[in-house]
Design a protein around this motif. Structure first.
Motif, PDB file in Angstrom:
ATOM      1  N   MET A   1       0.831  -1.192   0.000  1.00 22.66           N
ATOM      2  CA  MET A   1       0.000   0.000   0.000  1.00 22.66           C
ATOM      3  C   MET A   1       0.873   1.253   0.000  1.00 22.66           C
ATOM      4  O   MET A   1       1.878   1.303   0.715  1.00 22.66           O
ATOM      5  CB  MET A   1      -0.909   0.010   1.224  1.00 22.66           C
ATOM      6  CG  MET A   1      -2.000  -1.046   1.232  1.00 22.66           C
ATOM      7  SD  MET A   1      -3.392  -0.682   0.118  1.00 22.66           S
ATOM      8  CE  MET A   1      -3.000  -1.816  -1.208  1.00 22.66           C
ATOM      9  N   PRO A   2       0.531   2.268  -0.798  1.00 20.42           N
ATOM     10  CA  PRO A   2       1.309   3.514  -0.806  1.00 20.42           C
ATOM     11  C   PRO A   2       1.326   4.184   0.560  1.00 20.42           C
ATOM     12  O   PRO A   2       0.342   4.126   1.313  1.00 20.42           O
ATOM     13  CB  PRO A   2       0.563   4.382  -1.840  1.00 20.42           C
ATOM     14  CG  PRO A   2      -0.211   3.424  -2.676  1.00 20.42           C
ATOM     15  CD  PRO A   2      -0.563   2.282  -1.777  1.00 20.42           C
ATOM     16  N   LEU A   3       2.448   4.843   0.875  1.00 21.42           N
ATOM     17  CA  LEU A   3       2.605   5.517   2.161  1.00 21.42           C
ATOM     18  C   LEU A   3       1.515   6.559   2.386  1.00 21.42           C
ATOM     19  O   LEU A   3       1.049   6.767   3.521  1.00 21.42           O
ATOM     20  CB  LEU A   3       3.983   6.170   2.245  1.00 21.42           C
ATOM     21  CG  LEU A   3       4.274   7.005   3.497  1.00 21.42           C
ATOM     22  CD1 LEU A   3       4.203   6.129   4.749  1.00 21.42           C
ATOM     23  CD2 LEU A   3       5.628   7.689   3.374  1.00 21.42           C
ATOM     24  N   VAL A   4       1.078   7.215   1.326  1.00 26.44           N
ATOM     25  CA  VAL A   4       0.097   8.283   1.467  1.00 26.44           C
ATOM     26  C   VAL A   4      -1.208   7.773   2.086  1.00 26.44           C
ATOM     27  O   VAL A   4      -1.906   8.511   2.791  1.00 26.44           O
ATOM     28  CB  VAL A   4      -0.175   8.954   0.100  1.00 26.44           C
ATOM     29  CG1 VAL A   4      -0.800   7.982  -0.881  1.00 26.44           C
ATOM     30  CG2 VAL A   4      -1.061  10.174   0.265  1.00 26.44           C
ATOM     31  N   LEU A   5      -1.545   6.499   1.884  1.00 22.67           N
ATOM     32  CA  LEU A   5      -2.767   5.959   2.474  1.00 22.67           C
ATOM     33  C   LEU A   5      -2.683   5.950   3.997  1.00 22.67           C
ATOM     34  O   LEU A   5      -3.675   6.224   4.685  1.00 22.67           O
ATOM     35  CB  LEU A   5      -3.026   4.539   1.960  1.00 22.67           C
ATOM     36  CG  LEU A   5      -3.293   4.381   0.471  1.00 22.67           C
ATOM     37  CD1 LEU A   5      -3.763   2.967   0.169  1.00 22.67           C
ATOM     38  CD2 LEU A   5      -4.320   5.386  -0.018  1.00 22.67           C
ATOM     39  N   TYR A   6      -1.509   5.645   4.519  1.00 21.21           N
ATOM     40  CA  TYR A   6      -1.345   5.636   5.968  1.00 21.21           C
ATOM     41  C   TYR A   6      -1.364   7.063   6.525  1.00 21.21           C
ATOM     42  O   TYR A   6      -1.811   7.286   7.663  1.00 21.21           O
ATOM     43  CB  TYR A   6      -0.045   4.925   6.342  1.00 21.21           C
ATOM     44  CG  TYR A   6      -0.057   3.466   5.941  1.00 21.21           C
ATOM     45  CD1 TYR A   6      -0.639   2.507   6.766  1.00 21.21           C
ATOM     46  CD2 TYR A   6       0.476   3.059   4.725  1.00 21.21           C
ATOM     47  CE1 TYR A   6      -0.662   1.178   6.399  1.00 21.21           C
ATOM     48  CE2 TYR A   6       0.448   1.720   4.346  1.00 21.21           C
ATOM     49  CZ  TYR A   6      -0.121   0.786   5.190  1.00 21.21           C
ATOM     50  OH  TYR A   6      -0.161  -0.535   4.815  1.00 21.21           O
ATOM     51  N   LEU A   7      -0.903   8.018   5.739  1.00 18.78           N
ATOM     52  CA  LEU A   7      -0.976   9.414   6.167  1.00 18.78           C
ATOM     53  C   LEU A   7      -2.426   9.898   6.194  1.00 18.78           C
ATOM     54  O   LEU A   7      -2.836  10.646   7.092  1.00 18.78           O
ATOM     55  CB  LEU A   7      -0.130  10.283   5.234  1.00 18.78           C
ATOM     56  CG  LEU A   7       1.360   9.926   5.183  1.00 18.78           C
ATOM     57  CD1 LEU A   7       2.073  10.768   4.134  1.00 18.78           C
ATOM     58  CD2 LEU A   7       2.002  10.104   6.540  1.00 18.78           C
ATOM     59  N   LEU A   8      -3.201   9.464   5.206  1.00 17.79           N
ATOM     60  CA  LEU A   8      -4.633   9.772   5.237  1.00 17.79           C
ATOM     61  C   LEU A   8      -5.293   9.093   6.435  1.00 17.79           C
ATOM     62  O   LEU A   8      -6.194   9.657   7.064  1.00 17.79           O
ATOM     63  CB  LEU A   8      -5.302   9.307   3.938  1.00 17.79           C
ATOM     64  CG  LEU A   8      -4.930  10.069   2.663  1.00 17.79           C
ATOM     65  CD1 LEU A   8      -5.558   9.398   1.448  1.00 17.79           C
ATOM     66  CD2 LEU A   8      -5.356  11.524   2.737  1.00 17.79           C
ATOM     67  N   GLY A   9      -4.822   7.892   6.766  1.00 16.73           N
ATOM     68  CA  GLY A   9      -5.337   7.193   7.937  1.00 16.73           C
ATOM     69  C   GLY A   9      -5.078   7.954   9.231  1.00 16.73           C
ATOM     70  O   GLY A   9      -5.874   7.885  10.173  1.00 16.73           O
ATOM     71  N   LEU A  10      -3.953   8.697   9.291  1.00 10.41           N
ATOM     72  CA  LEU A  10      -3.665   9.522  10.470  1.00 10.41           C
ATOM     73  C   LEU A  10      -4.735  10.595  10.649  1.00 10.41           C
ATOM     74  O   LEU A  10      -5.198  10.852  11.772  1.00 10.41           O
ATOM     75  CB  LEU A  10      -2.286  10.170  10.329  1.00 10.41           C
ATOM     76  CG  LEU A  10      -1.880  11.179  11.412  1.00 10.41           C
ATOM     77  CD1 LEU A  10      -1.791  10.486  12.766  1.00 10.41           C
ATOM     78  CD2 LEU A  10      -0.555  11.849  11.050  1.00 10.41           C
ATOM     79  N   ALA A  11      -5.125  11.220   9.548  1.00 11.09           N
ATOM     80  CA  ALA A  11      -6.184  12.232   9.626  1.00 11.09           C
ATOM     81  C   ALA A  11      -7.507  11.592  10.043  1.00 11.09           C
ATOM     82  O   ALA A  11      -8.264  12.163  10.845  1.00 11.09           O
ATOM     83  CB  ALA A  11      -6.333  12.938   8.284  1.00 11.09           C
ATOM     84  N   VAL A  12      -7.806  10.407   9.518  1.00  5.93           N
ATOM     85  CA  VAL A  12      -9.039   9.711   9.884  1.00  5.93           C
ATOM     86  C   VAL A  12      -9.016   9.354  11.371  1.00  5.93           C
ATOM     87  O   VAL A  12     -10.054   9.385  12.048  1.00  5.93           O
ATOM     88  CB  VAL A  12      -9.229   8.456   9.014  1.00  5.93           C
ATOM     89  CG1 VAL A  12     -10.422   7.632   9.494  1.00  5.93           C
ATOM     90  CG2 VAL A  12      -9.441   8.864   7.553  1.00  5.93           C
ATOM     91  N   PHE A  13      -7.833   9.039  11.905  1.00  8.67           N
ATOM     92  CA  PHE A  13      -7.693   8.773  13.341  1.00  8.67           C
ATOM     93  C   PHE A  13      -8.104   9.997  14.161  1.00  8.67           C
ATOM     94  O   PHE A  13      -8.870   9.886  15.131  1.00  8.67           O
ATOM     95  CB  PHE A  13      -6.252   8.385  13.659  1.00  8.67           C
ATOM     96  CG  PHE A  13      -5.907   8.436  15.126  1.00  8.67           C
ATOM     97  CD1 PHE A  13      -6.346   7.452  15.991  1.00  8.67           C
ATOM     98  CD2 PHE A  13      -5.153   9.482  15.640  1.00  8.67           C
ATOM     99  CE1 PHE A  13      -6.045   7.503  17.347  1.00  8.67           C
ATOM    100  CE2 PHE A  13      -4.841   9.545  16.986  1.00  8.67           C
ATOM    101  CZ  PHE A  13      -5.294   8.552  17.847  1.00  8.67           C
ATOM    102  N   ALA A  14      -7.602  11.178  13.785  1.00  5.49           N
ATOM    103  CA  ALA A  14      -7.956  12.401  14.511  1.00  5.49           C
ATOM    104  C   ALA A  14      -9.450  12.666  14.418  1.00  5.49           C
ATOM    105  O   ALA A  14     -10.098  13.043  15.409  1.00  5.49           O
ATOM    106  CB  ALA A  14      -7.166  13.586  13.945  1.00  5.49           C
ATOM    107  N   GLN A  15     -10.035  12.450  13.246  1.00  2.00           N
ATOM    108  CA  GLN A  15     -11.451  12.725  13.062  1.00  2.00           C
ATOM    109  C   GLN A  15     -12.328  11.710  13.797  1.00  2.00           C
ATOM    110  O   GLN A  15     -13.358  12.062  14.376  1.00  2.00           O
ATOM    111  CB  GLN A  15     -11.768  12.744  11.563  1.00  2.00           C
ATOM    112  CG  GLN A  15     -11.099  13.922  10.865  1.00  2.00           C
ATOM    113  CD  GLN A  15     -11.099  13.805   9.351  1.00  2.00           C
ATOM    114  OE1 GLN A  15     -11.510  12.793   8.791  1.00  2.00           O
ATOM    115  NE2 GLN A  15     -10.612  14.836   8.680  1.00  2.00           N
ATOM    116  N   GLY A  16     -11.896  10.445  13.795  1.00  2.00           N
ATOM    117  CA  GLY A  16     -12.639   9.437  14.546  1.00  2.00           C
ATOM    118  C   GLY A  16     -12.600   9.710  16.039  1.00  2.00           C
ATOM    119  O   GLY A  16     -13.592   9.522  16.749  1.00  2.00           O
ATOM    120  N   THR A  17     -11.431  10.173  16.526  1.00  2.00           N
ATOM    121  CA  THR A  17     -11.322  10.534  17.938  1.00  2.00           C
ATOM    122  C   THR A  17     -12.298  11.650  18.278  1.00  2.00           C
ATOM    123  O   THR A  17     -13.000  11.607  19.297  1.00  2.00           O
ATOM    124  CB  THR A  17      -9.886  10.970  18.268  1.00  2.00           C
ATOM    125  OG1 THR A  17      -8.995   9.882  18.020  1.00  2.00           O
ATOM    126  CG2 THR A  17      -9.762  11.398  19.720  1.00  2.00           C
TER     127      THR A  17
END
Length: 407
Positions: A1-17
């Motif tokens: 998986m491209p690294l950028v997907l995990y960076l987008l996942g970081l933003a989703v983590f903040a939003q889910g929190t």
């Protein structure tokens, strides 16, 4: 998986929190802003409604932007409203920030889903979806308990500051790592994408996603009173139980990422049946500590394995509408997040006790299984009817020839 997907996942983590953390901060917010506890609790409902309305609306507005520009606009807006929320002393302003933050969150997630699936092979949408939703499950594991601990140590405002700070590196990552590309409207239009969303298969998939997710958050929302009043677990152990549910959710998303692209139907069928049995068994055995601990992990895993697979199938069914398809998947997810807790609350208010949300969850999954079975049966019947005339045309009866003349 491209690294950028995990960076987008970081933003989703903040939003889910941000979406779920208020469950541990309601009393503090009510006392600080001098409002009732139900009024403080409505901040969560406002966020859910904003997500439902905002997903398709923000997706349509973003069609004229490049994906990087859209992601940055939504993420920066999300960050700023949390700064305002941390500073305000007005309940009305805080309520407004929750609505605006939800709109930004919904737009970001819809575009992020479209971006993630465009950066991987056409048959890897399930894995890409699991990476993004992994951010949501990690929010359940670390973000929500962490927000509660910050609220206990300092104040609820500290949790809002933490969400803003976690969002900041995600802004930098998106700006540097997400390809700019052409606006989505260069390849399609809102009207064309909307036409592509009329697929019966997509509608059924979204309905199933809303029901399964509704069951998940019905039980998750009332896990604390169930554990303390029915199981007899002390208050100090509740954050660990919530984190265990989150760990199960992360395991389920990881499993779905491996199987959702290659074997989706066996995963959905077996997972849904197991999920139904699990909620039923959980309701029957919730009085035992070991059972509650075990089912918290197992049901978290099954719920997110089935739920994330349904989101991936929705994206497969909406290939002609990548942006709006992601937005409708986001809306369906949040319809469940709003409907499930409401239904569980109604059951408790009716005097059915703190086990009743588990029975509501079981009923919602049972309905999903029934709808899925009916849809599968109808699709099989249509395929059978479509093949019957074709066979007659392909293998016509041999022509009858005249008898040879008698000598």
């Amino acid at each position: 998986m491209p690294l950028v997907l995990y960076l987008l996942g970081l933003a989703v983590f903040a939003q889910g929190t941000s979406e779920f953390m208020l469950s541990g901060l309601v009393s503090d917010i009510a006392a600080d802003l001098d409002v009732s506890v139900p009024a403080a609790g409505s901040l969560t409902s406002a966020f859910a409604v904003g997500m439902i309305v905002g997903a398709p609306l923000m997706a349509v507005l973003s069609l004229r932007w490049s994906r990087r520009r859209a992601l940055l606009a939504f993420l920066v807006t999300f960050l700023l409203v949390h700064v305002v929320g941390a500073l305000t002393t007005s309940y009305g302003v805080l309520l407004a920030t929750r609505v605006v933050g939800a709109l930004a969150n919904a737009g970001f997630l819809a575009v992020a889903l479209a971006t993630a699936t465009s950066l991987v092979a056409p048959d890897a949408k399930g894995r890409a979806t699991s990476v993004l939703l992994g951010g949501t499950t990690l929010a359940c594991v670390a973000g929500v308990p962490g927000g509660a601990l910050l609220g206990q140590a300092w104040s609820w405002r500290a949790a809002f500051w933490a969400v803003a700070l976690v969002s900041l590196p995600a802004v930098v990552a998106v700006a540097r790592s997400v390809p700019s590309g052409a606006p989505a409207s260069a390849h399609t239009s809102a009207r064309a994408e909307a036409r592509a969303l009329r697929s019966p298969r997509l509608v059924v998939t979204l309905l199933l996603g809303a029901l399964v997710n509704g069951a998940t958050f019905c039980a998750f929302t009332y896990l604390e009173p169930l554990a303390t009043h029915v199981t007899g677990i002390g208050d100090a152990w509740v954050p660990a139980l919530l984190a265990l549910f989150g760990l199960g959710s992360f395991a389920g998303v990881t499993l779905a990422g491996r199987l959702a692209d290659r074997r989706p139907m066996p995963l959905l069928v077996a997972g849904s049946v197991a999920l139904l049995g699990g909620w039923t068994a959980f309701a029957l055995t919730a009085g035992h500590t070991a059972a509650t601990v075990a089912w918290a992990f197992v049901q978290g895993a099954l719920s997110f394995a089935v739920g994330s697979t349904l989101i991936a199938r929705a994206l497969y069914a909406a290939t002609a509408a990548p942006t709006l398809g992601g937005s409708f998947a986001t809306a369906a997810f949040n319809i469940g997040a709003a409907l499930g807790p409401w239904a569980g609350g109604q059951a408790i208010a009716a005097g059915l006790g703190y086990r009743s949300p588990l029975w509501v969850s079981a009923a919602m999954v049972a309905l999903a299984v029934a709808v899925g079975a009916l849809a599968a049966g109808g699709a099989a019947a249509r395929r059978s009817e479509g093949r019957a005339p074709g066979r007659a045309e392909v293998t016509p009866a041999p022509a009858r020839t005249s008898a040879p003349p008698r000598p």
